[in-house]
Design an enzyme around this catalytic site. Structure first.
Site, PDB file in Angstrom:
ATOM      1  N   HIS A 160       4.183 -10.803   4.484  1.00 19.88           N
ATOM      2  CA  HIS A 160       4.881  -8.960   3.700  1.00 19.88           C
ATOM      3  C   HIS A 160       4.006  -8.767   3.388  1.00 19.88           C
ATOM      4  CE1 HIS A 160       8.303  -8.900   1.745  1.00 19.88           C
ATOM      5  NE2 HIS A 160       7.649  -8.211   0.713  1.00 19.88           N
ATOM      6  N   MET A 175      16.316  -8.520  -3.352  1.00 20.32           N
ATOM      7  CA  MET A 175      15.176  -8.683  -4.673  1.00 20.32           C
ATOM      8  C   MET A 175      15.415  -9.613  -5.900  1.00 20.32           C
ATOM      9  SD  MET A 175      12.217  -6.943  -3.671  1.00 20.32           S
ATOM     10  CE  MET A 175      11.482  -6.708  -5.010  1.00 20.32           C
ATOM     11  N   ASP A 182      12.985 -12.048  -2.192  1.00 20.22           N
ATOM     12  CA  ASP A 182      11.674 -12.084  -2.754  1.00 20.22           C
ATOM     13  C   ASP A 182      11.189 -11.132  -4.104  1.00 20.22           C
ATOM     14  OD1 ASP A 182       9.257 -10.866  -2.411  1.00 20.22           O
ATOM     15  OD2 ASP A 182       9.472  -8.766  -1.883  1.00 20.22           O
ATOM     16  N   SER A 195       3.683 -12.791   0.679  1.00 19.01           N
ATOM     17  CA  SER A 195       2.455 -11.243  -0.025  1.00 19.01           C
ATOM     18  C   SER A 195       1.703 -11.406  -0.227  1.00 19.01           C
ATOM     19  CB  SER A 195       4.028 -11.299  -1.044  1.00 19.01           C
ATOM     20  OG  SER A 195       3.703  -9.981  -1.770  1.00 19.01           O
ATOM     21  N   MET A 245       7.652   0.131  -1.452  1.00 15.67           N
ATOM     22  CA  MET A 245       8.374   0.875  -2.531  1.00 15.67           C
ATOM     23  C   MET A 245       7.745   2.297  -3.103  1.00 15.67           C
ATOM     24  SD  MET A 245       8.360  -3.505  -4.158  1.00 15.67           S
ATOM     25  CE  MET A 245       7.367  -3.435  -2.439  1.00 15.67           C
ATOM     26  N   ASP A 279       3.607  -5.344   1.147  1.00 13.79           N
ATOM     27  CA  ASP A 279       4.217  -4.960  -0.453  1.00 13.79           C
ATOM     28  C   ASP A 279       3.757  -3.125  -0.301  1.00 13.79           C
ATOM     29  OD1 ASP A 279       5.793  -6.573  -1.684  1.00 13.79           O
ATOM     30  OD2 ASP A 279       4.606  -7.618  -1.901  1.00 13.79           O
ATOM     31  N   HIS A 335       7.520  -4.160   3.636  1.00 11.62           N
ATOM     32  CA  HIS A 335       8.073  -3.928   2.373  1.00 11.62           C
ATOM     33  C   HIS A 335       7.703  -2.655   1.092  1.00 11.62           C
ATOM     34  CE1 HIS A 335      10.067  -5.593  -1.670  1.00 11.62           C
ATOM     35  NE2 HIS A 335      10.907  -4.365  -1.478  1.00 11.62           N
TER      36      HIS A 335
END
Ligand code: DX5
Ligand code: ZN
Length: 218
Positions: free
Chosen positions: A34, A138, A176, A9, A69, A36, A67
């Site tokens: 990855h 998660m 993750d 990440s 969010m 975020d 990913h």
């Protein structure tokens, strides 16, 4: 050596030199990158969006495992496809029409994924499991790197492994949050075949990235 995929990440990278950091983790043995994306609304933190991802894309040939969010998701799907995302993972709580969102991600040429918060039950995946290529468990509450692994998620990983096996399809089961060398084997034994790690990969600076990635596999 396992065949688990490692997806560092970049939340834990040096944001002042993200392009170089991606080249370093690529050369150090990362299987995916990855990314975020946080909106300060769905989660209490802000990161980056499609324009930055598009500028980072040429720095690696590895898949970009993005990913989200953020809420809403749907207005931004085309922008993430244009930026070069390969896998686009969303949280069911981000919008009222999960199935439609997953179809839109597929139609835009990406692999759809669903991310489950620690408090979200495994069964939420049942109606859409045939439409997705990744389940992201998660193992911390999303928003920040460097948090501790929530042990209760191991049982959920086992439940999801069984659901994936029943499909007969190659769905990534990725974990993750708080993934470290000392818990990676337990997570893999529970059924994960992809691990996200931020602080564990970037710890110690660039000279350690290869060793840090290798220690998650062994
Ligand atoms: C948290 C992010 C994670 C985070 C993991 O919301 O989704 O990807 O970067 O960081 P570590 O590995 O430090 O827990
Ligand atoms: Zn993440």
């Amino acid at each position: 050596m396992s065949d688990v995929l490692i997806s560092p990440s970049i939340l834990s990278a040096d944001f002042a030199e993200l392009g170089a950091e991606i080249r370093r983790i690529d050369e150090a043995g990362a299987d995916m990158i990855h990314v975020d994306v946080m909106d300060g609304h769905f989660v209490p933190n802000l990161t980056f969006g499609p324009p930055i991802i598009k500028k980072l894309r040429p720095h690696s040939n590895k898949p970009f495992d993005v990913h989200l969010m953020i809420a809403p998701v749907d207005p931004y799907i085309e922008a993430f496809a244009d930026a070069g995302a390969d896998i686009l993972t969303v949280h069911p709580e981000a919008g009222p029409h999960l199935h439609r969102t997953l179809q839109a991600i597929r139609a835009a040429g990406m692999k759809p994924g669903v991310a489950l918060n620690p408090g979200t039950p495994a069964d939420i995946i049942d109606p859409v499991i045939d439409d997705i290529d990744m389940i992201l468990v998660m193992s911390v509450n999303p928003g920040f790197g460097g948090q501790s692994f929530i042990e209760s998620q191991l049982r959920k990983i086992e439940q999801l492994r069984s659901k994936v096996e029943q499909t007969g399809r190659a769905i990534f089961l990725e974990v993750d949050g708080g993934v470290k060398p000392d818990n990676a084997q337990r997570i893999i034994s529970a059924g994960a075949n992809a691990l996200v790690a931020g602080s564990a990969v970037f710890k110690g600076g660039p000279s350690q990235y290869a060793a840090n990635i290798a220690s998650l596999r062994s």
